[in-house]
Design a protein around this motif. Structure first.
Motif, PDB file in Angstrom:
ATOM      1  N   ILE A  79      23.915  22.346  44.544  1.00 37.34           N
ATOM      2  CA  ILE A  79      24.125  23.448  43.604  1.00 37.34           C
ATOM      3  C   ILE A  79      22.889  23.649  42.750  1.00 37.34           C
ATOM      4  N   LEU A  91      20.100  24.999  44.953  1.00 35.03           N
ATOM      5  CA  LEU A  91      20.339  26.381  45.330  1.00 35.03           C
ATOM      6  C   LEU A  91      20.181  27.317  44.138  1.00 35.03           C
ATOM      7  N   LYS A  92      20.602  26.879  42.968  1.00 33.09           N
ATOM      8  CA  LYS A  92      20.462  27.713  41.782  1.00 33.09           C
ATOM      9  C   LYS A  92      18.983  27.973  41.499  1.00 33.09           C
ATOM     10  N   ALA A 120      17.601  30.244  44.447  1.00 28.36           N
ATOM     11  CA  ALA A 120      18.102  31.620  44.368  1.00 28.36           C
ATOM     12  C   ALA A 120      17.493  32.364  43.203  1.00 28.36           C
ATOM     13  N   VAL A 135      26.533  30.389  41.029  1.00 27.20           N
ATOM     14  CA  VAL A 135      26.537  29.529  42.209  1.00 27.20           C
ATOM     15  C   VAL A 135      27.905  28.858  42.256  1.00 27.20           C
ATOM     16  N   THR A 194      27.589  25.712  49.564  1.00 32.33           N
ATOM     17  CA  THR A 194      27.547  26.381  48.262  1.00 32.33           C
ATOM     18  C   THR A 194      26.972  27.766  48.471  1.00 32.33           C
ATOM     19  N   ARG A 195      27.427  28.706  47.640  1.00 32.07           N
ATOM     20  CA  ARG A 195      26.994  30.088  47.804  1.00 32.07           C
ATOM     21  C   ARG A 195      26.471  30.605  46.476  1.00 32.07           C
ATOM     22  N   ALA A 196      25.236  31.149  46.490  1.00 32.48           N
ATOM     23  CA  ALA A 196      24.614  31.735  45.302  1.00 32.48           C
ATOM     24  C   ALA A 196      24.665  33.243  45.418  1.00 32.48           C
ATOM     25  N   TYR A 225      23.240  36.483  43.262  1.00 30.07           N
ATOM     26  CA  TYR A 225      22.345  36.872  42.177  1.00 30.07           C
ATOM     27  C   TYR A 225      22.059  38.365  42.250  1.00 30.07           C
ATOM     28  N   GLU A 262      23.584  31.092  51.137  1.00 31.60           N
ATOM     29  CA  GLU A 262      24.602  30.088  51.430  1.00 31.60           C
ATOM     30  C   GLU A 262      23.902  28.811  51.903  1.00 31.60           C
TER      31      GLU A 262
END
Length: 702
Positions: free
Chosen positions: A44, A47-48, A51, A132, A141-143, A145, A167
């Motif tokens: 997470i 990815l955050k 993204a 996220v 996990t899916r971001a 934005y 993703e």
């Protein structure tokens, strides 16, 4: 007490190994979960960061209008083995760029992506902040934005807000974490197994042999050999347990002897109680710990069958229709710490049914928990039978009372019908007598009137001859005898010759009128027309009006009632003429009474320009009937009275002026005898109209 299934020399190390294995599995599972959690947090966070960087870079590239670089940036994300999918949507949720080429230029709703994404897109556009989230199956996990796309011409700040979706795949990193945890767990399990072997060797040498002798002594004691004792030397814990065991055995032996004596006394006491005393455990089986021998007389099964449910569970002999009720009441009362009393049926071995009453209470410990139930069961079959017989007797009594009430009501109704029939017969007899009287009077008057009327023509002829003779005599002999001349002068012969024809003409008019009255009276009575015959309805109405002529004339304090006839062109109607004339008589009499009564009431106040009036109208009623309407401009009738005017014996007239049968009989004549309708249309202050509808031909009636 059941034996432990395995000797201690085997069970202790097995238990240690099982505990170690369980601990190892638990430790392995916990380590895997912690590793998964760390990987999720790391994914997470990573990815955050990624993204956020990519969304800012895409905004920069779109501000510059460098779409190709943006496409390269999205494509580069596909080279990362942990990135499952990366895509960029425009403001209409249509995919512009994607790591999977087949998704481009397609709406998000037409793809296999979750259907809740458009709602998430709207939320991100609204707050203009990315988010996220971990997927529901926790494998990715899916971001999501926001990305400001290029500005439209004339815009200072771009209004087009796209969405970046990235993703991140957690499945690969979790698999690696699982493999690492499994390897560490196996190493720990091997070390634990070696430790268990060492412990087993220690216990086998120092504990299990002496414990076996202690177990043998306890088993012998449990079989009833209360004189056996444990012979175990030493001063360790097992030796102390052996000493304590021997002391406990001494006390148990002495207390058992006392209990046996008390139990014998208790059984003797319980056997004198008329019911069956019991103690049961409050569980799903309701295991009975004790029940007295009286249960055999009640249930047909010996008490030993129920104790500890060895042969039979007591619940099984409860009648199936009562079992659920017994269980519900018992649970409700016991859980509320209340005494319970339950009446239910049981089935004996011979399939006979008996009623029992069970009274008892729950016994609780200091913690409020139910330890057991103490109660007593009585046989109440005789009482139930007596109650059933009493109930049957009371029910029979109620049925007899209901039958008597129904018969009384039927008798009352019959008496009422008889009274109504009697009154109708009296009324019919009155009308019949009136018709006979009218017919008789008409006949008696008709004979002399016909005689006088028939002779008037001859008298007139003779008189004319005598007058001619007198005139001729005076012409031929102008100078008559003085005596004759004197007689002529005294008799005023000239006046006689002028007045005598007038007298004879008046007498003829009078006899014609008497003959018309007699004909009308005969038409009203219709004694010769008691069967269905085609008649002129207007003749019947006119005959009735002739009889009521005196009632409509002016009298002191009462004006004359104007009769208005609006007769239509009616064909002859098949009817019972005499009965129909009765209907006209009743309706017209009521209208005359209402108008006169109104005039009497208005006489107390200043009179207005008001004329009492009865309008009689006749017309053809399609398709095959006639309608006779009799309407007055009287005070009218309110709704409460209008609903009852056709009821027998209902009248608004004072006592002695009305029987309440006129309109009731009229209704029966019109509806029952002629198959027609009789309706009342009235309102207070607007007069009253009685409308009669009957078929023209008798064959139309049912």
């Amino acid at each position: 007490m059941k034996r432990f299934p395995f000797p201690l020399r085997f069970s202790i190390p097995v238990i240690l190994m099982i505990c170690g294995s369980v601990l190892g599995v638990f430790s392995f599972q916990r380590e895997v979960e912690q590793s998964y959690r760390r990987q999720e947090e790391y994914g997470i966070s990573n990815l955050k960061f990624s993204a956020n960087q990519i969304s800012e870079m895409l905004e920069y590239l779109y501000r510059r209008g460098d779409v190709e670089e943006a496409e390269i940036a999205i494509s580069n994300l596909g080279s990362d083995r942990n990135i499952r999918l990366a895509l960029l949507c425009d403001e209409n949720n249509r995919i512009i760029l994607a790591t999977r080429y087949e998704l481009r230029n397609r709406p998000v709703s037409d793809t296999s992506l979750p259907n809740y994404l458009p709602a998430e897109f709207s939320k991100v556009r609204e707050i203009m902040s990315g988010e996220v989230k971990l997927s529901q199956n926790r494998d990715s996990t899916r971001a999501i934005y926001p990305v400001l796309l290029g500005a439209k011409p004339g815009e200072i700040r771009p209004s087009r807000v796209g969405i970046l979706v990235v993703e991140y795949d957690l499945l690969l990193v979790k698999q690696q974490a699982y493999a690492d945890a499994l390897q560490r767990s196996l190493e720990t399990s091997i070390e634990l197994a070696l430790f268990c072997v060492i412990v087993w060797l220690f216990f086998d040498k120092t504990l299990t042999g002496r414990a076996a002798r202690l177990v043998a002594a306890s088993n012998s004691f449990s079989k009833g050999k209360l004189g056996d004792r444990a012979q175990l030397g030493g001063s360790d814990e097992l030796a102390q347990i052996a000493v304590a065991f021997n002391q406990m055995a001494d006390r148990i032996q002495s207390q058992t002897e006392v209990l046996q004596q008390n139990e014998q006394r208790f059984r003797t006491l319980v056997s004198n109680i008329p019911g069956a005393v019991y103690r049961s455990v409050f569980d799903s089986d309701w295991k009975i710990q004790f029940i007295s021998d009286a249960i055999a007389e009640i249930s047909g099964y010996p008490a030993t069958d129920f104790i500890n449910n060895q042969v039979l569970v007591f619940n099984k002999i409860i009648h199936p229709e009562d079992a659920a009720m017994v269980e519900e009441i018992l649970h409700n009362k016991v859980l509320k710490k209340r005494d319970y009393t339950i009446e239910y049926r049981i089935i004996r071995p011979d399939k006979t049914v008996r009623w029992v009453s069970e009274k008892g209470q729950g016994i609780f410990n200091e913690n409020g928990e139910v330890m057991w139930l103490d109660g007593i069961i009585f046989d109440i079959t005789k009482r139930k039978r007596a109650e059933a017989e009493l109930h049957q007797t009371l029910q029979l009594k109620d049925e007899l009372a209901a039958t008597a009430t129904a018969q009384a009501q039927q008798l009352e109704k019959t008496i009422q019908n008889l009274q109504q029939t009697q009154a109708q017969l009296i009324q019919t007899e009155k009308m019949s007598s009136l018709g006979q009287l009218i017919a008789g009077v008409a006949h008696e008057i008709n004979n002399p009137v016909n005689f006088i009327h028939g002779n008037i023509a001859y008298v007139t002829q003779y008189t004319q001859t005598l007058v001619k003779f007198t005139n001729l005599y005076q012409q031929e002999y102008p100078n008559t005898n003085p005596k004759i001349a004197e007689l002529i002068e005294d008799s005023d012969l000239d006046f006689i010759k002028k007045d005598l024809p007038k007298i004879l003409s008046s007498m003829k008019v009078g006899t014609d009128r008497i003959r018309g009255i007699v004909l009308s009276l005969r038409n009203f009575s219709r004694l010769d027309e008691s069967d269905l015959k085609p008649v002129n309805i207007h003749d019947g109405i006119d005959s009735t009006l002739l009889i009521l002529q005196n009632a409509v004339k002016a009298k002191p304090n009462l004006d004359e009632i104007e009769i208005v006839k609006n007769y239509g062109d009616l064909p002859p109607v098949e009817c019972y003429a005499g009965q129909l004339n009765q209907v006209f008589m009743h309706i017209l009499s009521n209208s005359i009474y209402a108008l006169h009564n109104q005039e009497k009431q208005e006489s107390q106040t200043p009179r207005t320009n008001y004329s009492s009036q009865i309008i009689i109208s006749t017309s053809i009623q399609e398709p095959d009937g006639v309608k006779i309407s009799i309407k007055d401009n009287g005070p009218g009738i309110d709704e409460a009275v209008k609903e009852k005017i056709f009821d027998p014996f209902f009248t608004t007239k004072p006592v002695g002026q009305g029987t309440g049968l006129g309109l009731s009989i009229s209704y029966q004549i019109v509806v029952d005898r002629h198959g027609g309708k009789l309706q009342c249309v009235s309102a207070v202050g607007e007069g009253t109209e009685l409308a009669i509808e009957i078929p023209i031909a008798a064959k139309s009636r049912t």
